[in-house]
Design an enzyme around this catalytic site. Structure first.
Site, PDB file in Angstrom:
ATOM      1  N   ALA A  30       0.851  -1.188   0.000  1.00 22.07           N
ATOM      2  CA  ALA A  30       0.000   0.000   0.000  1.00 22.07           C
ATOM      3  C   ALA A  30       0.885   1.234   0.000  1.00 22.07           C
ATOM      4  CB  ALA A  30      -0.893  -0.009   1.238  1.00 22.07           C
ATOM      5  N   LYS A  31       0.505   2.203  -0.813  1.00 17.13           N
ATOM      6  CA  LYS A  31       1.269   3.454  -0.859  1.00 17.13           C
ATOM      7  C   LYS A  31       0.625   4.399   0.156  1.00 17.13           C
ATOM      8  CE  LYS A  31       3.178   6.501  -4.420  1.00 17.13           C
ATOM      9  NZ  LYS A  31       4.598   6.403  -4.100  1.00 17.13           N
ATOM     10  N   VAL A  32       1.060   4.236   1.402  1.00 14.88           N
ATOM     11  CA  VAL A  32       0.466   4.937   2.538  1.00 14.88           C
ATOM     12  C   VAL A  32       1.379   6.084   2.963  1.00 14.88           C
ATOM     13  CG1 VAL A  32      -0.181   4.667   4.977  1.00 14.88           C
ATOM     14  CG2 VAL A  32      -0.734   2.869   3.332  1.00 14.88           C
TER      15      VAL A  32
END
Ligand code: PPE
Length: 304
Positions: A156-158
């Site tokens: 996830a690109k958090v």
């Protein structure tokens, strides 16, 4: 940063200076937000196109899914919103930054506030300098490890994940290098602070597989496809830092970084100390593809 006219915020285009959020926005405090970085390029025929827009938006929704966030717009609406923003800003090329964040309401780590979404666009040149793109950069293996799979979920690109990237990048830059290379928790090479990494040895390309704690980069995916189409063998497997020192060629990929050669790691020259033939070939086809000069990759472009 050069201001554009408009930013798309929660369903409408607002003036750049009016795109504000409350200081008690949950994501500012805890980093629980998801984002994308996307590039639009001028194409050779004088038009403009966004590179792999559906894949980036799918990853935004995948990131949201992983962190249990409901994005309050369908993907198709955000697709249109990206194009609307570029058109409203009359930008024939540039970088797009969609963000979905938990807004303002309650406080506390576990508070679930209304999700706000914005899309900003701005011109962004070579991420690791024009010179880096042409001659290669100098990188340093970081003292910070990439997030362990049970510490955070790098698929996830958090937003909060980027504290790790920031620390690694600052450490490298303050030590006089251009970029950091992070190892995984076991000590194998993972990726850059904002890039995937590739090594070339004896004509074969190696990159850590997606079983490693690395972002499933869309540029990475494009490079794998290009390498396959060029008939260059590719092996997705992890490798050690010393194997990397002995590479013939090394390069990093990312939306911002595009395809950037690495000419030195930890003061060891890589190969001949300049971009090698495979790196240059991949870089050339990649830039031709984003500029609409490679018919076989035309499905990667969304014209606007
Ligand atoms: N790894 C990380 C950690 C990462 O942040 C990026 C993108 C990549 C790999 C490459 O992914 P892709 O862009 O899909 O090929 N980093 C974004 C943010 C850079 C920034 O400084 O902001 C980018 O390149 O847009």
């Amino acid at each position: 940063m050069k201001k554009a006219d408009k930013i798309w915020l929660d369903g409408k285009l607002v003036d750049w200076d009016d795109a504000r959020v409350h200081v008690l926005t949950h994501t500012i405090h805890y980093g629980v937000g998801v984002f994308e970085g996307i590039r639009a390029y001028r194409t050779a025929d004088g038009r403009s196109a966004v590179f792999r827009l559906p894949e980036h938006l799918q990853r935004l929704f995948d990131s949201a899914h992983i962190i249990l966030m409901e994005v309050p717009f369908p993907l198709e609406r955000l697709h249109e919103a990206c194009l609307e923003t570029l058109r409203a800003n009359r930008q024939p090329e540039g970088y797009l930054r969609p963000v979905a964040m938990y807004g303002y309401g309650s406080m506390g780590v576990g508070a679930i506030n209304p999700v706000q979404v914005f899309i900003a666009t701005w011109p962004w040149g070579a991420y690791l300098s024009d010179d880096g793109l042409k001659r290669g950069i100098r990188a340093k293996v970081s003292s910070f490890a990439r997030l362990h799979v049970n510490v955070n979920m790098v698929r996830a690109k958090v937003s909060g994940q980027y504290v790790n990237s920031f620390l690694a990048n600052r450490e490298a830059v303050l030590a006089g290098y251009d970029e950091a290379i992070l190892l995984d928790g076991e000590g194998y090479v993972a990726e850059g602070s904002g890039e995937n990494i590739f090594m070339v040895k004896n004509g074969t390309i190696f990159t850590p597989s997606l079983a490693s704690p690395v972002l499933a980069g869309i540029t990475r995916d494009s490079v794998l496809r290009i390498a396959g189409d060029l008939g260059i063998p590719v092996v997705e497997q992890k490798f050690t830092r010393d194997t990397m020192y002995l590479a013939d060629e090394l390069f990093m990929t990312g939306t911002a970084a595009e395809v950037t050669p690495v000419r030195e790691v930890d003061n060891r020259r890589i190969g001949a100390g300049q971009p090698g033939p495979i790196t240059k070939k991949i870089q050339d086809v990649f830039f031709r593809a984003v500029h609409g000069e490679e018919q076989r990759y035309s499905e990667w472009l969304t014209y606007y």
